[in-house]
Design a protein around this motif. Structure first.
Motif, PDB file in Angstrom:
ATOM      1  N   PHE A  64     -41.698 -13.104  -5.689  1.00 27.24           N
ATOM      2  CA  PHE A  64     -41.459 -14.036  -6.790  1.00 27.24           C
ATOM      3  C   PHE A  64     -39.974 -14.206  -7.100  1.00 27.24           C
ATOM      4  O   PHE A  64     -39.511 -15.295  -7.415  1.00 27.24           O
ATOM      5  CB  PHE A  64     -42.147 -13.539  -8.070  1.00 27.24           C
ATOM      6  CG  PHE A  64     -43.641 -13.619  -8.071  1.00 27.24           C
ATOM      7  CD1 PHE A  64     -44.316 -14.588  -7.351  1.00 27.24           C
ATOM      8  CD2 PHE A  64     -44.382 -12.720  -8.833  1.00 27.24           C
ATOM      9  CE1 PHE A  64     -45.705 -14.671  -7.383  1.00 27.24           C
ATOM     10  CE2 PHE A  64     -45.766 -12.796  -8.875  1.00 27.24           C
ATOM     11  CZ  PHE A  64     -46.428 -13.773  -8.144  1.00 27.24           C
ATOM     12  N   TRP A  65     -39.223 -13.108  -7.071  1.00 28.57           N
ATOM     13  CA  TRP A  65     -37.871 -13.066  -7.612  1.00 28.57           C
ATOM     14  C   TRP A  65     -36.861 -13.531  -6.570  1.00 28.57           C
ATOM     15  O   TRP A  65     -36.817 -13.006  -5.458  1.00 28.57           O
ATOM     16  CB  TRP A  65     -37.557 -11.643  -8.071  1.00 28.57           C
ATOM     17  CG  TRP A  65     -36.384 -11.515  -8.967  1.00 28.57           C
ATOM     18  CD1 TRP A  65     -35.899 -12.443  -9.836  1.00 28.57           C
ATOM     19  CD2 TRP A  65     -35.539 -10.360  -9.100  1.00 28.57           C
ATOM     20  NE1 TRP A  65     -34.801 -11.946 -10.514  1.00 28.57           N
ATOM     21  CE2 TRP A  65     -34.569 -10.683 -10.076  1.00 28.57           C
ATOM     22  CE3 TRP A  65     -35.522  -9.105  -8.494  1.00 28.57           C
ATOM     23  CZ2 TRP A  65     -33.578  -9.771 -10.458  1.00 28.57           C
ATOM     24  CZ3 TRP A  65     -34.552  -8.193  -8.877  1.00 28.57           C
ATOM     25  CH2 TRP A  65     -33.584  -8.516  -9.850  1.00 28.57           C
ATOM     26  N   LYS A  66     -36.028 -14.479  -6.943  1.00 30.07           N
ATOM     27  CA  LYS A  66     -35.071 -15.045  -5.991  1.00 30.07           C
ATOM     28  C   LYS A  66     -34.039 -14.021  -5.518  1.00 30.07           C
ATOM     29  O   LYS A  66     -33.479 -14.171  -4.420  1.00 30.07           O
ATOM     30  CB  LYS A  66     -34.358 -16.248  -6.604  1.00 30.07           C
ATOM     31  CG  LYS A  66     -33.497 -15.929  -7.811  1.00 30.07           C
ATOM     32  CD  LYS A  66     -32.840 -17.190  -8.364  1.00 30.07           C
ATOM     33  CE  LYS A  66     -31.973 -16.897  -9.575  1.00 30.07           C
ATOM     34  NZ  LYS A  66     -31.327 -18.123 -10.095  1.00 30.07           N
ATOM     35  N   GLU A  67     -33.799 -12.981  -6.316  1.00 31.12           N
ATOM     36  CA  GLU A  67     -32.822 -11.968  -5.920  1.00 31.12           C
ATOM     37  C   GLU A  67     -33.315 -11.116  -4.754  1.00 31.12           C
ATOM     38  O   GLU A  67     -32.504 -10.578  -3.994  1.00 31.12           O
ATOM     39  CB  GLU A  67     -32.465 -11.072  -7.112  1.00 31.12           C
ATOM     40  CG  GLU A  67     -31.844 -11.797  -8.280  1.00 31.12           C
ATOM     41  CD  GLU A  67     -30.508 -12.440  -7.936  1.00 31.12           C
ATOM     42  OE1 GLU A  67     -29.817 -11.928  -7.041  1.00 31.12           O
ATOM     43  OE2 GLU A  67     -30.174 -13.464  -8.561  1.00 31.12           O
ATOM     44  N   ARG A  96     -35.962 -15.643   1.723  1.00 27.59           N
ATOM     45  CA  ARG A  96     -36.579 -16.205   2.915  1.00 27.59           C
ATOM     46  C   ARG A  96     -36.406 -17.730   2.941  1.00 27.59           C
ATOM     47  O   ARG A  96     -36.324 -18.371   1.891  1.00 27.59           O
ATOM     48  CB  ARG A  96     -38.068 -15.855   2.967  1.00 27.59           C
ATOM     49  CG  ARG A  96     -38.365 -14.362   2.984  1.00 27.59           C
ATOM     50  CD  ARG A  96     -39.862 -14.108   2.982  1.00 27.59           C
ATOM     51  NE  ARG A  96     -40.465 -14.416   4.267  1.00 27.59           N
ATOM     52  CZ  ARG A  96     -40.717 -13.537   5.226  1.00 27.59           C
ATOM     53  NH1 ARG A  96     -40.410 -12.259   5.038  1.00 27.59           N
ATOM     54  NH2 ARG A  96     -41.285 -13.905   6.356  1.00 27.59           N
ATOM     55  N   THR A  97     -36.393 -18.269   4.142  1.00 27.84           N
ATOM     56  CA  THR A  97     -36.296 -19.714   4.315  1.00 27.84           C
ATOM     57  C   THR A  97     -37.568 -20.294   4.910  1.00 27.84           C
ATOM     58  O   THR A  97     -37.628 -21.491   5.179  1.00 27.84           O
ATOM     59  CB  THR A  97     -35.098 -20.073   5.211  1.00 27.84           C
ATOM     60  OG1 THR A  97     -35.228 -19.402   6.471  1.00 27.84           O
ATOM     61  CG2 THR A  97     -33.784 -19.654   4.545  1.00 27.84           C
ATOM     62  N   ASP A  98     -38.596 -19.451   5.087  1.00 29.47           N
ATOM     63  CA  ASP A  98     -39.867 -19.951   5.614  1.00 29.47           C
ATOM     64  C   ASP A  98     -40.775 -20.352   4.460  1.00 29.47           C
ATOM     65  O   ASP A  98     -40.325 -20.539   3.321  1.00 29.47           O
ATOM     66  CB  ASP A  98     -40.533 -18.915   6.534  1.00 29.47           C
ATOM     67  CG  ASP A  98     -40.909 -17.630   5.805  1.00 29.47           C
ATOM     68  OD1 ASP A  98     -40.714 -17.544   4.567  1.00 29.47           O
ATOM     69  OD2 ASP A  98     -41.410 -16.695   6.466  1.00 29.47           O
ATOM     70  N   GLU A  99     -42.069 -20.467   4.719  1.00 29.45           N
ATOM     71  CA  GLU A  99     -43.010 -20.945   3.701  1.00 29.45           C
ATOM     72  C   GLU A  99     -43.170 -19.986   2.529  1.00 29.45           C
ATOM     73  O   GLU A  99     -43.718 -20.368   1.481  1.00 29.45           O
ATOM     74  CB  GLU A  99     -44.382 -21.178   4.348  1.00 29.45           C
ATOM     75  CG  GLU A  99     -44.965 -19.915   4.978  1.00 29.45           C
ATOM     76  CD  GLU A  99     -46.217 -20.197   5.784  1.00 29.45           C
ATOM     77  OE1 GLU A  99     -47.042 -21.001   5.312  1.00 29.45           O
ATOM     78  OE2 GLU A  99     -46.368 -19.610   6.865  1.00 29.45           O
ATOM     79  N   TYR A 100     -42.695 -18.749   2.662  1.00 28.95           N
ATOM     80  CA  TYR A 100     -42.830 -17.754   1.598  1.00 28.95           C
ATOM     81  C   TYR A 100     -41.580 -17.644   0.732  1.00 28.95           C
ATOM     82  O   TYR A 100     -41.511 -16.779  -0.141  1.00 28.95           O
ATOM     83  CB  TYR A 100     -43.170 -16.386   2.192  1.00 28.95           C
ATOM     84  CG  TYR A 100     -44.512 -16.379   2.871  1.00 28.95           C
ATOM     85  CD1 TYR A 100     -45.688 -16.305   2.130  1.00 28.95           C
ATOM     86  CD2 TYR A 100     -44.616 -16.481   4.257  1.00 28.95           C
ATOM     87  CE1 TYR A 100     -46.928 -16.318   2.743  1.00 28.95           C
ATOM     88  CE2 TYR A 100     -45.859 -16.497   4.881  1.00 28.95           C
ATOM     89  CZ  TYR A 100     -47.005 -16.417   4.123  1.00 28.95           C
ATOM     90  OH  TYR A 100     -48.237 -16.442   4.739  1.00 28.95           O
ATOM     91  N   GLY A 101     -40.592 -18.513   0.972  1.00 26.46           N
ATOM     92  CA  GLY A 101     -39.367 -18.490   0.191  1.00 26.46           C
ATOM     93  C   GLY A 101     -39.099 -19.827  -0.455  1.00 26.46           C
ATOM     94  O   GLY A 101     -39.999 -20.630  -0.670  1.00 26.46           O
ATOM     95  N   GLY A 102     -37.826 -20.047  -0.779  1.00 25.29           N
ATOM     96  CA  GLY A 102     -37.451 -21.332  -1.363  1.00 25.29           C
ATOM     97  C   GLY A 102     -37.476 -21.316  -2.872  1.00 25.29           C
ATOM     98  O   GLY A 102     -37.048 -20.348  -3.510  1.00 25.29           O
ATOM     99  N   ASP A 103     -38.018 -22.392  -3.471  1.00 25.79           N
ATOM    100  CA  ASP A 103     -38.047 -22.494  -4.928  1.00 25.79           C
ATOM    101  C   ASP A 103     -39.130 -21.596  -5.517  1.00 25.79           C
ATOM    102  O   ASP A 103     -39.841 -20.898  -4.788  1.00 25.79           O
ATOM    103  CB  ASP A 103     -38.237 -23.947  -5.367  1.00 25.79           C
ATOM    104  CG  ASP A 103     -39.568 -24.542  -4.907  1.00 25.79           C
ATOM    105  OD1 ASP A 103     -40.452 -23.796  -4.436  1.00 25.79           O
ATOM    106  OD2 ASP A 103     -39.719 -25.779  -5.008  1.00 25.79           O
ATOM    107  N   LEU A 104     -39.237 -21.613  -6.829  1.00 21.20           N
ATOM    108  CA  LEU A 104     -40.172 -20.711  -7.507  1.00 21.20           C
ATOM    109  C   LEU A 104     -41.603 -20.919  -7.040  1.00 21.20           C
ATOM    110  O   LEU A 104     -42.349 -19.957  -6.839  1.00 21.20           O
ATOM    111  CB  LEU A 104     -40.067 -20.902  -9.022  1.00 21.20           C
ATOM    112  CG  LEU A 104     -40.970 -20.022  -9.894  1.00 21.20           C
ATOM    113  CD1 LEU A 104     -40.737 -18.547  -9.608  1.00 21.20           C
ATOM    114  CD2 LEU A 104     -40.740 -20.323 -11.364  1.00 21.20           C
ATOM    115  N   VAL A 105     -42.013 -22.163  -6.857  1.00 22.60           N
ATOM    116  CA  VAL A 105     -43.371 -22.441  -6.387  1.00 22.60           C
ATOM    117  C   VAL A 105     -43.560 -21.907  -4.973  1.00 22.60           C
ATOM    118  O   VAL A 105     -44.588 -21.293  -4.653  1.00 22.60           O
ATOM    119  CB  VAL A 105     -43.676 -23.944  -6.453  1.00 22.60           C
ATOM    120  CG1 VAL A 105     -45.044 -24.242  -5.849  1.00 22.60           C
ATOM    121  CG2 VAL A 105     -43.636 -24.432  -7.901  1.00 22.60           C
TER     122      VAL A 105
END
Length: 256
Positions: free
Chosen positions: A70-73, A77-86
């Motif tokens: 959940f936490w951006k810190e 990741r840059t795949d489907e499990y990363g990125g914005d909060l959603v």
């Protein structure tokens, strides 16, 4: 994250970043490891149902594995499990969906989440009600029945302009039952004393009762009080609040 209580096993995390130091200590989880963990949650839930439990609670709070996604810190990741909060909710959503598939539609799934992380008490996943709704919607759609909203002090408003705490906002935004938590029976968090702050003192639970009667949230979680006093639930049930306050006062004095 840390690898206790099994030091022989390497720690895992979305990006291999230690949640305490925020430094990379291991490799990011592979796609295969993610699938393995999702399957493990589903098997554990199925086992719980088979053994006769009434429901399961998935821990997605306090900087543990799901919360690290959940936490951006801790999730870079840059795949489907990363990125914005959603995008960062995808790991949790897949776990919830797998658990639901494993236990069927009539078995309650509780999901615990928090804004704060251990050692990072000012952390925020959502800074506005809109962001919180964006965060909660995928989890709700995946199959959560009840949200357990962990805060350090239940009486603190989550966002400006409303007295609602995290549980209150969660119930309002999702329509799901919500559990609140945080320093029940105290006027401040007891760990203040370890940081050089004022000692916590006992407080009436009337403000808590009033919030529950107002429908802000449906249940309250009590942790430390139950650990300290095995008779706490019975004392509450029989309106023995004076005994609770005296017990808590003596326990707090022993810490100072």
């Amino acid at each position: 994250g840390e690898n206790l209580p099994n030091p022989e096993l390497p720690p895992i995390g979305p990006s291999g970043i230690d949640v305490n130091t925020l430094r990379q200590t291991t490799d990011p989880m592979s796609a295969a490891k993610i699938e393995e963990v999702i399957d493990a949650f589903a098997r554990a839930a199925a086992d719980a149902k088979r053994l006769g439990f009434d429901g399961v609670e998935i821990h997605g709070a306090h900087g543990y594995l799901i919360d690290q996604f959940f936490w951006k810190e801790t999730n870079r990741r840059t795949d489907e499990y990363g990125g914005d909060l959603v995008g960062r909710t995808r790991f949790a959503s897949r776990i919830i969906h797998a658990v639901r598939k494993a236990v069927g539609s009539q078995f309650p799934i509780i999901f615990r989440f928090s804004q704060w992380k251990t050692g990072h008490y000012d952390a925020k996943l959502a800074r506005t009600p809109v962001e919180l709704e964006d965060f909660l919607t995928p989890l709700t759609e995946a199959g959560v029945d009840i949200f357990d909203c962990s805060t350090r002090r239940f009486w603190e408003p989550e966002f400006e302009g409303s007295r609602l705490n995290l549980a209150g906002w969660t119930k309002k935004l999702t329509g799901k039952p919500a559990i609140s938590a945080g320093s029940v029976g105290l006027n401040r968090e007891f760990t203040n004393v370890f940081d050089g702050g004022p000692e916590a003192e006992t407080a009436s639970i009337e403000p808590l009762v009033e919030r529950m009667q107002a429908g802000e949230f449906d249940l309250i979680a009590v942790g430390r009080a139950l650990l300290a006093d095995a008779e706490w639930a019975q004392k509450i049930h029989h309106s023995r609040e004076k005994e609770i306050r005296q017990f808590t006062k003596e326990a707090l004095q022993s810490l100072s």
